[in-house]
Enzyme design. Structure first.
Site, short mmCIF file in Angstrom:
data_model
loop_
_atom_site.label_atom_id
_atom_site.label_comp_id
_atom_site.label_asym_id
_atom_site.label_seq_id
_atom_site.Cartn_x
_atom_site.Cartn_y
_atom_site.Cartn_z
N CYS A 1 0.75 18.42 -19.58
CA CYS A 1 0.81 17.34 -20.57
C CYS A 1 0.61 17.96 -21.96
O CYS A 1 0.08 19.09 -22.08
CB CYS A 1 -0.33 16.37 -20.25
SG CYS A 1 -0.51 15.01 -21.41
N HIS B 1 -1.58 1.46 -4.27
CA HIS B 1 -1.98 2.86 -4.07
C HIS B 1 -1.11 3.82 -4.88
O HIS B 1 -1.07 5.02 -4.57
CB HIS B 1 -1.93 3.21 -2.57
CG HIS B 1 -3.02 2.56 -1.77
ND1 HIS B 1 -2.98 2.42 -0.41
CD2 HIS B 1 -4.20 2.00 -2.17
CE1 HIS B 1 -4.10 1.80 0.01
NE2 HIS B 1 -4.83 1.53 -1.04
N GLN C 1 0.85 -1.20 0.00
CA GLN C 1 0.00 0.00 0.00
C GLN C 1 0.88 1.23 0.00
O GLN C 1 0.39 2.35 -0.11
CB GLN C 1 -0.87 0.02 1.26
CG GLN C 1 -1.85 -1.14 1.34
CD GLN C 1 -2.48 -1.21 2.73
OE1 GLN C 1 -3.47 -0.56 2.99
NE2 GLN C 1 -1.89 -1.99 3.60
N GLY D 1 2.73 -4.42 9.05
CA GLY D 1 2.70 -2.97 9.28
C GLY D 1 1.56 -2.22 8.65
O GLY D 1 1.77 -1.16 8.06
P1 OAD Z 1 -1.40 3.22 8.99
O1 OAD Z 1 -0.68 4.47 9.35
O2 OAD Z 1 -2.88 3.19 9.07
O3 OAD Z 1 -0.91 2.08 9.94
C1 OAD Z 1 0.45 1.87 10.18
C2 OAD Z 1 0.58 0.57 10.92
O4 OAD Z 1 1.97 0.31 11.05
C3 OAD Z 1 -0.02 0.59 12.33
O5 OAD Z 1 -0.84 -0.55 12.48
C4 OAD Z 1 1.22 0.48 13.23
O6 OAD Z 1 0.97 -0.32 14.37
C5 OAD Z 1 2.20 -0.22 12.32
N1 OAD Z 1 3.61 0.03 12.62
C6 OAD Z 1 4.19 1.11 13.19
N2 OAD Z 1 5.52 0.93 13.31
C7 OAD Z 1 5.79 -0.31 12.80
C8 OAD Z 1 6.97 -1.10 12.65
N3 OAD Z 1 8.16 -0.66 13.03
N4 OAD Z 1 6.86 -2.32 12.09
C9 OAD Z 1 5.64 -2.80 11.69
N5 OAD Z 1 4.50 -2.10 11.82
C10 OAD Z 1 4.56 -0.89 12.37
O7 OAD Z 1 -0.88 2.79 7.56
P2 OAD Z 1 -1.51 1.80 6.49
O8 OAD Z 1 -2.29 0.73 7.16
O9 OAD Z 1 -0.44 1.42 5.56
O10 OAD Z 1 -3.50 5.22 1.51
O11 OAD Z 1 -2.51 2.77 5.75
C11 OAD Z 1 -3.20 2.30 4.64
C12 OAD Z 1 -3.45 3.39 3.67
O12 OAD Z 1 -4.05 4.51 4.29
C13 OAD Z 1 -2.19 3.97 3.05
O13 OAD Z 1 -1.74 3.23 1.95
C14 OAD Z 1 -2.62 5.34 2.63
C15 OAD Z 1 -3.35 5.69 3.90
O14 OAD Z 1 -4.12 6.74 3.91
C16 OAD Z 1 -3.35 6.03 0.47
O15 OAD Z 1 -2.46 6.86 0.37
C17 OAD Z 1 -4.39 5.83 -0.56
#
Ligand code: OAD
Length: 244
Positions: free
Chosen positions: A150, A118, A100, A187
């Protein structure tokens, strides 16, 4: 070895589907989205990551993504990115990564069999569906006047899937989930759909692992949760000795 560190066994018959989110890049110094009191680098998501924001203030949107280009350009892959690239080396076409994330840290660690559902930070495209393909772009656009045009007259926008837009390559992702026997989710908060549903799309026989410091919102759908920072725990969980 504690239960939390018990390795993930991957056999000769297994096919691995990996989904990563912002957490996999956290130890590279890139901030995640949801741990910042609703703000993302000081911006409200709806002001920088929606088609409406682009219509309202393209300069603000580009300032935000230019800042993210700068930060991602300075970041380096961490041991979690590298462990996934090594797993791909070992499994070849039995491995597939869907991220993502819009940064390029997986590629820079050596991953090749991946999809950015994404979009990608270092790719731009025309705002119109004029047929011009998305193109590599490392430029920073910090004022309205700098925003490139463009040939068709449209403005050049980030190749990012904004809220309200459709994620990329969903058909391919569905196919890869259908043939996987192991799913690793790393993550991601399990709050943004459709990615949060991938673990439910996988069949009942698929072993589903979540790796991250806290339980995701869709925790109940996993076979096992490994609570820890991805860079710290993933290399040990996936080490070569666990593969047949
Ligand atoms: P989030 O910011 O929602 O979640 C981040 C996750 O990473 C949380 O569950 C944390 O617990 C975890 N985390 C933090 N530090 C970590 C580490 N060192 N190792 C592993 N995990 C860790 O991010 P996403 O779930 O990726 O969309 O968000 C999904 C989408 O929402 C993104 O792709 C973006 C966003 O808005 C778009 O840009 C369309």
């Amino acid at each position: 070895m504690s239960a939390a560190e018990e390795p993930i066994r991957i056999g000769e018959e297994d096919r691995v589907f990996v989904l990563t989110g912002a957490g996999v890049s956290a130890e590279s110094g890139l901030k995640t989205f949801r741990d910042q009191g609703g703000l993302w680098e000081g911006y409200r998501v709806e002001d920088v990551a929606t088609p409406e924001a682009w219509e309202e203030d393209a300069e603000r949107v580009w300032r935000f993504y230019s800042e993210r280009r700068k930060r991602a350009g300075l970041a380096e892959p961490n041991p979690a990115h590298r462990a996934l690239a090594e797993l791909e080396q070992a499994l070849g076409e039995r491995f597939f990564l869907c991220t993502q994330n819009v940064d390029d840290l997986h590629e820079r660690a050596g991953s090749r069999r991946l999809i950015h559902m994404h979009g990608e930070l270092f790719v731009s495209r025309c705002e119109n569906a004029c047929g011009r393909a998305p193109f590599a772009d490392h430029k920073l656009y910090e004022s309205e006047a700098e925003i490139a045009r463009c040939g068709c007259g449209g403005r050049i926008r980030p190749h990012i899937v904004w809220f309200g837009e459709i994620p990329l390559e969903m058909e391919r992702i569905q196919q890869e989930i259908d043939r996987a026997t192991v799913m690793l989710v790393v993550g991601t908060s399990g709050a943004v759909y459709p990615a949060a549903n991938f673990v439910r799309w996988a069949g009942p026989r698929v072993r589903k692992y979540y790796i991250g410091p806290e339980e995701p919102m869709n925790a109940a759908a996993f076979t096992r949760l490994v609570l820890g920072d991805a860079g710290a725990v993933l290399p040990g969980l996936l080490e070569a000795g666990n593969r047949e």
